[in-house]
Design an enzyme around this catalytic site. Structure first.
Site, PDB file in Angstrom:
ATOM      1  N   ILE A 168      21.692   5.469   7.575  1.00 48.81           N
ATOM      2  CA  ILE A 168      22.027   6.596   8.449  1.00 48.81           C
ATOM      3  C   ILE A 168      20.968   7.678   8.300  1.00 48.81           C
ATOM      4  O   ILE A 168      20.669   8.114   7.183  1.00 48.81           O
ATOM      5  CB  ILE A 168      23.419   7.158   8.087  1.00 48.81           C
ATOM      6  CG1 ILE A 168      24.487   6.070   8.275  1.00 48.81           C
ATOM      7  CG2 ILE A 168      23.740   8.393   8.926  1.00 48.81           C
ATOM      8  CD1 ILE A 168      25.789   6.369   7.584  1.00 48.81           C
ATOM      9  N   PHE A 169      20.404   8.109   9.421  1.00 52.74           N
ATOM     10  CA  PHE A 169      19.321   9.089   9.400  1.00 52.74           C
ATOM     11  C   PHE A 169      19.855  10.500   9.603  1.00 52.74           C
ATOM     12  O   PHE A 169      20.623  10.761  10.537  1.00 52.74           O
ATOM     13  CB  PHE A 169      18.297   8.765  10.492  1.00 52.74           C
ATOM     14  CG  PHE A 169      17.092   9.676  10.482  1.00 52.74           C
ATOM     15  CD1 PHE A 169      16.176   9.614   9.456  1.00 52.74           C
ATOM     16  CD2 PHE A 169      16.888  10.589  11.514  1.00 52.74           C
ATOM     17  CE1 PHE A 169      15.056  10.441   9.443  1.00 52.74           C
ATOM     18  CE2 PHE A 169      15.775  11.418  11.521  1.00 52.74           C
ATOM     19  CZ  PHE A 169      14.858  11.351  10.479  1.00 52.74           C
ATOM     20  N   GLY A 170      19.441  11.415   8.718  1.00 48.68           N
ATOM     21  CA  GLY A 170      19.834  12.811   8.837  1.00 48.68           C
ATOM     22  C   GLY A 170      18.629  13.693   9.094  1.00 48.68           C
ATOM     23  O   GLY A 170      17.607  13.549   8.422  1.00 48.68           O
ATOM     24  N   TYR A 171      18.749  14.612  10.053  1.00 48.41           N
ATOM     25  CA  TYR A 171      17.644  15.524  10.349  1.00 48.41           C
ATOM     26  C   TYR A 171      18.113  16.966  10.535  1.00 48.41           C
ATOM     27  O   TYR A 171      17.314  17.859  10.808  1.00 48.41           O
ATOM     28  CB  TYR A 171      16.884  15.054  11.596  1.00 48.41           C
ATOM     29  CG  TYR A 171      17.718  15.012  12.866  1.00 48.41           C
ATOM     30  CD1 TYR A 171      17.659  16.047  13.796  1.00 48.41           C
ATOM     31  CD2 TYR A 171      18.549  13.922  13.146  1.00 48.41           C
ATOM     32  CE1 TYR A 171      18.407  16.007  14.958  1.00 48.41           C
ATOM     33  CE2 TYR A 171      19.300  13.871  14.308  1.00 48.41           C
ATOM     34  CZ  TYR A 171      19.221  14.914  15.210  1.00 48.41           C
ATOM     35  OH  TYR A 171      19.970  14.874  16.370  1.00 48.41           O
ATOM     36  N   GLY A 172      19.434  17.189  10.369  1.00 54.95           N
ATOM     37  CA  GLY A 172      19.992  18.538  10.451  1.00 54.95           C
ATOM     38  C   GLY A 172      20.756  18.824   9.173  1.00 54.95           C
ATOM     39  O   GLY A 172      20.208  18.731   8.079  1.00 54.95           O
ATOM     40  N   SER A 173      22.037  19.132   9.295  1.00 49.80           N
ATOM     41  CA  SER A 173      22.842  19.436   8.105  1.00 49.80           C
ATOM     42  C   SER A 173      23.013  18.228   7.187  1.00 49.80           C
ATOM     43  O   SER A 173      23.305  18.391   5.991  1.00 49.80           O
ATOM     44  CB  SER A 173      24.218  19.968   8.514  1.00 49.80           C
ATOM     45  OG  SER A 173      24.922  19.013   9.282  1.00 49.80           O
ATOM     46  N   GLU A 192      30.358  14.323  13.879  1.00 46.26           N
ATOM     47  CA  GLU A 192      29.254  14.404  14.835  1.00 46.26           C
ATOM     48  C   GLU A 192      29.693  14.143  16.282  1.00 46.26           C
ATOM     49  O   GLU A 192      29.248  14.834  17.204  1.00 46.26           O
ATOM     50  CB  GLU A 192      28.154  13.402  14.450  1.00 46.26           C
ATOM     51  CG  GLU A 192      27.648  13.537  13.020  1.00 46.26           C
ATOM     52  CD  GLU A 192      26.910  14.839  12.777  1.00 46.26           C
ATOM     53  OE1 GLU A 192      26.442  15.455  13.755  1.00 46.26           O
ATOM     54  OE2 GLU A 192      26.828  15.263  11.611  1.00 46.26           O
TER      55      GLU A 192
END
Length: 256
Positions: free
Chosen positions: A28-33, A109
């Protein structure tokens, strides 16, 4: 979207979910919180990026970082041919753990945030190197222009976004925390990566926060003086009243 690009981007549906649950590991890719608050169990993580997108604070938040009456701003991914989004990928193993992670993210999300999900190629990276080949597919949460919370507008300045952010707070805390922690993550892990949209909003936001803090300090410093003057005046008036009462009492006793 070009047909050749679409082949590597699969919008999630129930069939894709069953496919993911059947895998020994999901990434799973995270780019914000998600870069500092994943809120699900994972086995390992690694830094890297996805290609063909850039970050934009073009998604309203009416729950996590704002309210229905005063929506905050959070990130989405804007399709941009020669761009990359740097972030962190979490690797989750085992059907039960994968299910719990996807369910939690589905609520966070999709249901509350207005995001959709798709699969993207992930490229490992660090300060010293960047892979030219993807290492795995990752689940990416993206706010499409068709969702009701999307507010993308090229005419809106970074200052306008910062001003909005400075005035918003949701169930997860101040909207400003979202920007400041993300900027801190990027500087710490990818100091050589250019993020003009993020850093310009952060710059304006810090100025606005400092201005608000200065006004609060000035107000706090001035308030006790006014209260003190008022109290002294009241005390003086009270003392005079007591003295007059005593004098009156003495006169009455002497007369008697």
């Amino acid at each position: 979207m070009k047909s050749e690009e679409a082949a590597s981007k699969l919008e999630m549906n129930s069939m894709d979910l069953e496919h993911l649950l059947a895998q020994p590991r999901v990434s799973i890719f995270g780019y914000g919180s998600l870069v500092w608050r994943p809120a699900f169990q994972f086995d390992s993580w690694e830094l890297g990026f996805i290609r063909g997108y850039s970050r934009r604070f073009w998604q309203m938040s009416t729950h996590h970082r704002g309210t229905e009456d005063n929506p905050g701003r959070v990130l989405t991914s804007l399709e941009e041919k020669d761009s990359q989004i740097y972030g962190i990928t979490y690797h989750v193993s085992g059907r039960d753990k994968i299910l719990k992670a996807l369910e939690a993210l589905g609520i966070r999300e999709v249901v509350l945030g207005g995001y959709s999900s798709m699969l993207m190629d992930f490229y490992p990276a660090s300060n010293e190197w960047c892979s030219r080949k993807p290492s795995c597919k990752v689940v990416l949460y993206i706010a499409l222009p068709s969702n009701e919370l999307y507010c993308g507008d090229e005419r809106e300045s970074e200052f306008d976004i910062a001003k909005c952010v400075s005035q918003c707070e949701g169930i997860c805390g101040p909207n400003s925390e979202y920007i400041l922690k993300l900027a801190e993550f990027m500087r710490r892990n990818f100091p050589d990566v250019s993020e003009p949209h993020l850093y310009e909003i952060e710059r304006h936001l810090r100025v606005l926060i400092n201005q608000k803090t200065s006004k609060h300090v000035q107000k706090t410093q001035s308030s006790p003086k006014n209260i003190s003057i008022c109290s002294e005046q009241e005390d003086t008036n009270g003392l005079r009243t007591q003295i007059e009462s005593l004098r009156s009492a003495k006169v009455k006793v002497a007369t008697a």
